[in-house]
Design a protein around this motif. Structure first.
Motif, short mmCIF file in Angstrom:
data_model
loop_
_atom_site.label_atom_id
_atom_site.label_comp_id
_atom_site.label_asym_id
_atom_site.label_seq_id
_atom_site.Cartn_x
_atom_site.Cartn_y
_atom_site.Cartn_z
N VAL A 53 9.43 5.67 -3.37
CA VAL A 53 10.62 6.51 -3.21
C VAL A 53 10.21 7.93 -2.82
CG1 VAL A 53 12.54 7.59 -4.45
CG2 VAL A 53 12.11 5.14 -4.70
N ALA A 54 9.18 8.45 -3.46
CA ALA A 54 8.73 9.82 -3.16
C ALA A 54 8.20 9.94 -1.74
CB ALA A 54 7.65 10.25 -4.16
N ALA A 55 7.42 8.96 -1.30
CA ALA A 55 6.85 9.02 0.05
C ALA A 55 7.86 8.57 1.11
CB ALA A 55 5.60 8.13 0.13
N GLY A 56 8.73 7.65 0.75
CA GLY A 56 9.71 7.14 1.70
C GLY A 56 9.21 6.02 2.59
N VAL A 57 7.89 5.85 2.67
CA VAL A 57 7.30 4.80 3.51
C VAL A 57 6.09 4.19 2.81
CG1 VAL A 57 8.02 5.81 5.71
CG2 VAL A 57 5.82 6.41 4.75
N GLY A 58 5.72 3.02 3.27
CA GLY A 58 4.53 2.33 2.78
C GLY A 58 4.17 1.23 3.74
N THR A 59 3.16 0.45 3.41
CA THR A 59 2.74 -0.68 4.22
C THR A 59 2.75 -1.92 3.36
OG1 THR A 59 1.32 0.77 5.54
CG2 THR A 59 0.91 -1.59 5.69
N LEU A 60 3.38 -2.97 3.85
CA LEU A 60 3.41 -4.24 3.14
C LEU A 60 2.67 -5.27 3.96
CD1 LEU A 60 4.61 -5.81 0.68
CD2 LEU A 60 6.41 -6.54 2.24
N THR A 61 1.64 -5.85 3.38
CA THR A 61 0.91 -6.94 4.02
C THR A 61 1.44 -8.23 3.43
OG1 THR A 61 -1.04 -5.54 4.22
CG2 THR A 61 -1.37 -7.89 4.52
N TRP A 62 1.95 -9.10 4.30
CA TRP A 62 2.56 -10.35 3.85
C TRP A 62 2.30 -11.44 4.87
CZ3 TRP A 62 7.27 -13.19 5.03
CH2 TRP A 62 7.64 -14.10 4.02
N THR A 69 0.87 -1.18 0.00
CA THR A 69 0.00 0.00 0.00
C THR A 69 0.90 1.22 0.00
OG1 THR A 69 -1.66 -1.21 1.27
CG2 THR A 69 -1.88 1.19 1.20
N HIS A 70 0.72 2.09 -0.99
CA HIS A 70 1.57 3.27 -1.15
C HIS A 70 0.73 4.45 -1.57
CE1 HIS A 70 1.52 2.47 -5.56
NE2 HIS A 70 1.45 1.21 -5.14
N VAL A 71 1.26 5.65 -1.39
CA VAL A 71 0.54 6.89 -1.71
C VAL A 71 1.10 7.45 -3.01
CG1 VAL A 71 0.04 9.24 -0.92
CG2 VAL A 71 0.13 7.36 0.71
N GLY A 72 0.20 7.85 -3.90
CA GLY A 72 0.60 8.43 -5.19
C GLY A 72 1.41 9.70 -5.00
N ARG A 73 2.48 9.84 -5.73
CA ARG A 73 3.38 10.98 -5.57
C ARG A 73 2.77 12.28 -6.05
NH1 ARG A 73 4.54 7.72 -9.42
NH2 ARG A 73 4.97 8.42 -11.54
N ARG A 74 1.83 12.22 -6.99
CA ARG A 74 1.17 13.43 -7.47
C ARG A 74 -0.27 13.54 -6.99
NH1 ARG A 74 3.30 12.76 -13.52
NH2 ARG A 74 2.26 10.81 -13.12
N SER A 75 -0.99 12.41 -6.99
CA SER A 75 -2.42 12.43 -6.66
C SER A 75 -2.68 12.42 -5.16
CB SER A 75 -3.12 11.23 -7.30
OG SER A 75 -2.67 10.03 -6.68
N GLY A 76 -1.78 11.82 -4.39
CA GLY A 76 -2.01 11.68 -2.95
C GLY A 76 -2.97 10.55 -2.61
N ARG A 77 -3.45 9.83 -3.63
CA ARG A 77 -4.35 8.70 -3.42
C ARG A 77 -3.59 7.50 -2.91
NH1 ARG A 77 -7.20 7.29 -8.73
NH2 ARG A 77 -7.79 5.53 -7.43
N SER A 78 -4.30 6.62 -2.23
CA SER A 78 -3.71 5.38 -1.75
C SER A 78 -3.89 4.30 -2.81
CB SER A 78 -4.40 4.96 -0.44
OG SER A 78 -3.85 3.76 0.02
N TYR A 79 -2.81 3.57 -3.10
CA TYR A 79 -2.84 2.49 -4.08
C TYR A 79 -2.36 1.20 -3.45
CZ TYR A 79 -3.21 6.15 -7.62
OH TYR A 79 -3.62 7.22 -8.37
N PRO A 94 13.32 2.39 0.57
CA PRO A 94 13.48 1.42 -0.53
C PRO A 94 14.88 1.55 -1.13
CG PRO A 94 12.05 3.23 -1.19
CD PRO A 94 12.34 3.43 0.26
N GLU A 95 15.54 0.41 -1.29
CA GLU A 95 16.91 0.39 -1.77
C GLU A 95 17.02 -0.62 -2.92
OE1 GLU A 95 21.14 -1.11 0.12
OE2 GLU A 95 19.58 -0.41 1.47
N VAL A 96 17.49 -0.17 -4.08
CA VAL A 96 17.63 -1.06 -5.23
C VAL A 96 18.90 -1.89 -5.07
CG1 VAL A 96 17.94 -1.17 -7.73
CG2 VAL A 96 16.38 0.50 -6.76
N MET A 97 18.76 -3.19 -5.33
CA MET A 97 19.89 -4.12 -5.25
C MET A 97 19.94 -4.96 -6.51
SD MET A 97 19.51 -5.61 -1.42
CE MET A 97 21.11 -6.37 -1.45
N SER A 98 21.14 -5.36 -6.90
CA SER A 98 21.33 -6.25 -8.04
C SER A 98 22.38 -7.28 -7.65
CB SER A 98 21.83 -5.47 -9.26
OG SER A 98 20.87 -4.56 -9.67
N GLY A 99 22.47 -8.33 -8.47
CA GLY A 99 23.54 -9.30 -8.26
C GLY A 99 23.06 -10.59 -7.64
N SER A 100 24.04 -11.37 -7.19
CA SER A 100 23.73 -12.72 -6.69
C SER A 100 23.18 -12.72 -5.27
CB SER A 100 24.98 -13.59 -6.77
OG SER A 100 26.00 -13.05 -5.95
#
Length: 150
Positions: free
Chosen positions: A84-93, A44-54, A103-109
């Motif tokens: 990235v714009a909001a810096g925070v979100g909610t993850l249901t898992w 669950t994240h907030v739109g960077r321009r709209s401010g809506r929850s997605y 959020p940090e991008v990672m690549s590799g093994s």
């Protein structure tokens, strides 16, 4: 099928019909994402321009102090840019909700080894090498209630 997607990814993502198909798939998977038996997380994240929850269904796996999510469509995907714009979100898992940040991008093994062998093979066949590490927030590490669906 995955090889065809990998070879033509940029063209497919620009195609309006394919994007509509992907949004339909997201709507279908959203109903099971985040449940105890699903390997999909619901971000669950907030739109960077709209401010809506997605809410976005994403493949999810635990990693370090948080979760690892494949960056399937690259860094220009809306959920990633919103996060990235909001810096925070909610993850249901797995039936629980977590506040995630940084959020940090990672690549590799290293991030690839975090996935079960079956998932690792699918990710490699699809040409996915970039992942987003969502760090779990130290405050309120686990939220007490489940996020309602939009």
């Amino acid at each position: 099928m995955l090889r065809i997607f990998r070879r033509n990814r940029d063209q497919l993502l620009r195609c309006g019909t394919f994007r509509t198909f992907l949004k339909g798939c997201n709507d279908m998977t959203r109903s099971i994402s985040g449940t105890r038996r699903s390997s999909l997380g619901l971000l669950t994240h907030v739109g960077r321009r709209s401010g809506r929850s997605y809410q976005t269904s994403l493949g999810t796996n635990t990693f370090g102090d948080g979760f690892l999510v494949p960056l399937t469509y690259g860094a220009s995907t809306d959920w990633y840019r919103n996060l990235v714009a909001a810096g925070v979100g909610t993850l249901t898992w797995k039936g629980r909700s977590y506040r995630v940040e940084r959020p940090e991008v990672m690549s590799g093994s290293t991030p690839m080894r975090a996935w079960p062998m079956r998932s690792r093979i699918m990710l490699q066949l699809a040409g996915i090498h970039d992942f987003v590490w969502l760090h779990q927030s130290p405050v309120n590490e686990r939220m007490p209630h489940r996020v309602s669906r939009v």
